[in-house]
Design an enzyme around this catalytic site. Structure first.
Site, mmCIF file in Angstrom:
data_model
loop_
_atom_site.group_PDB
_atom_site.id
_atom_site.type_symbol
_atom_site.label_atom_id
_atom_site.label_comp_id
_atom_site.label_asym_id
_atom_site.label_seq_id
_atom_site.Cartn_x
_atom_site.Cartn_y
_atom_site.Cartn_z
ATOM 1 C CD GLU A 67 -14.387 -8.994 15.057
ATOM 2 O OE1 GLU A 67 -14.598 -10.078 14.339
ATOM 3 O OE2 GLU A 67 -15.436 -8.312 15.136
ATOM 4 C CG HIS A 79 -12.445 -3.838 12.222
ATOM 5 N ND1 HIS A 79 -13.440 -3.564 11.391
ATOM 6 C CD2 HIS A 79 -13.142 -4.167 13.370
ATOM 7 C CE1 HIS A 79 -14.541 -3.798 11.916
ATOM 8 N NE2 HIS A 79 -14.264 -3.810 13.190
ATOM 9 C CG HIS A 86 -16.321 0.598 14.576
ATOM 10 N ND1 HIS A 86 -16.578 0.352 15.862
ATOM 11 C CD2 HIS A 86 -16.079 -0.780 14.192
ATOM 12 C CE1 HIS A 86 -16.279 -1.023 16.400
ATOM 13 N NE2 HIS A 86 -16.154 -1.623 15.324
ATOM 14 C CG HIS A 119 -19.014 -4.015 12.515
ATOM 15 N ND1 HIS A 119 -19.322 -5.085 13.269
ATOM 16 C CD2 HIS A 119 -17.941 -3.341 13.022
ATOM 17 C CE1 HIS A 119 -18.380 -5.208 14.171
ATOM 18 N NE2 HIS A 119 -17.430 -4.066 13.862
ATOM 19 C CD GLU A 132 -4.921 11.120 -5.672
ATOM 20 O OE1 GLU A 132 -3.889 10.770 -4.737
ATOM 21 O OE2 GLU A 132 -4.369 11.196 -6.844
#
Ligand code: 2HA
Ligand code: ZN
Length: 281
Positions: free
Chosen positions: A126, A149, A151, A220, A179
């Site tokens: 990525e 990143h 999942h 994703h 919050e």
């Protein structure tokens, strides 16, 4: 079997280097949270030349890698990144095989490997999204450093049952925990479902990064950004917590909720400005 790490082996693994230790520890946390099954997830962390040069010979390029996108805006910059196809589970035990320290060449065309990516490993698949996101976040915040990143389970689940309108999605998240509006007043961006790993999803994500610290990839996962590893991780943690609460209450009768007025009062109390167009006040 008892294994005692000698000073030499810990040095070789890079644990004496603060940014390598940070990467190894945070990837382990993410894996333990169940957000990074198999080779899922990737992290990139922009470093200052001086902090790198303290620990690594910046004049010794181990090898060069030529990605299929231009990195002109990042020329000369240093990043530590997770490796492609590697498991977050394993970073702590072997940072050199699972992480890489890279410098973008002065012409912005190549990556110079200065440490890690052992045995021919490559930077994260990525990388286009990471680098394009760094470029956009740096334009809005010169102190920006981290793109992360994973999942995150409930974020992913929520993208199946919630409308993918980013204003509505953001409002639902803000309503789940007190919050939230304080931690991400700018909300969350959402792109359409796309094939991961390509320049196109990188461009779409980076476009959202002009306005958002966090971007969701439906079915994703999530990208979070920040000025530190803690900040990017904390942002994802908070969004994931809200998504978890949503998944717990969805389908149940809601008897009371945080009102729009309460969200405004909260924002005022903490000195943040909620993204306009979300609260009806
Ligand atoms: O395999 O998470 O998005 C790493 C990924 C791809
Ligand atoms: Zn992914």
């Amino acid at each position: 079997m008892n294994v005692t790490l000698t000073n030499e082996t810990t040095q070789a693994a890079g644990f004496h280097i603060p940014f390598i230790r940070e990467m190894a520890e945070i990837t382990q946390h993410m894996w333990k949270n169940g957000w990074d099954e198999r080779n899922g997830g990737n992290v990139s962390y922009l470093l200052e030349e001086e902090e790198v040069a303290k620990y690594i010979d910046i004049n010794h390029v181990i090898r060069k890698i030529k990605p299929a996108f231009s990195m002109q805006e990042l020329a000369g910059k240093y990043f530590i990144v997770t490796a492609s196809g590697k498991y977050f589970k394993n970073v702590l035990a072997d940072p050199e095989s699972n992480l890489g320290l890279l410098r973008v060449s002065n012409d912005g065309q190549e990556l110079e490997v200065l440490w890690g990516l052992k045995s021919g490993a490559n930077p994260t698949s990525e990388l286009p999204t990471h680098f394009m996101s760094h470029i956009e976040r740096l334009k809005v915040d010169p102190k920006h450093r981290v793109v992360m990143h994973n999942h995150a389970t409930n974020v992913l689940a929520m993208t199946f049952i919630h409308e993918l309108d980013e204003l509505k999605f953001t409002k639902t998240l803000w309503q789940m925990c007190t919050e939230c509006v304080v931690v991400f007043p700018d909300g969350v961006g959402i792109i359409p479902w796309m094939v991961p790993g390509l320049n196109e999803i990188g461009r779409e994500t980076a476009e959202k990064m002009k306005e958002y610290h966090a971007v969701i990839w439906p079915q994703h996962g999530i990208f979070g950004t920040g000025t530190t590893i803690d900040e990017a991780f904390g942002l994802i943690e908070t969004i994931e917590k809200a998504a978890q609460v949503y998944m717990l209450v969805a389908g149940h009768e809601i008897r009371q909720r945080i009102t729009d007025q309460q969200l405004v009062t909260l924002a005022e109390a903490f000195g943040v400005t909620p993204r306009p167009g979300i609260l009806n006040i």
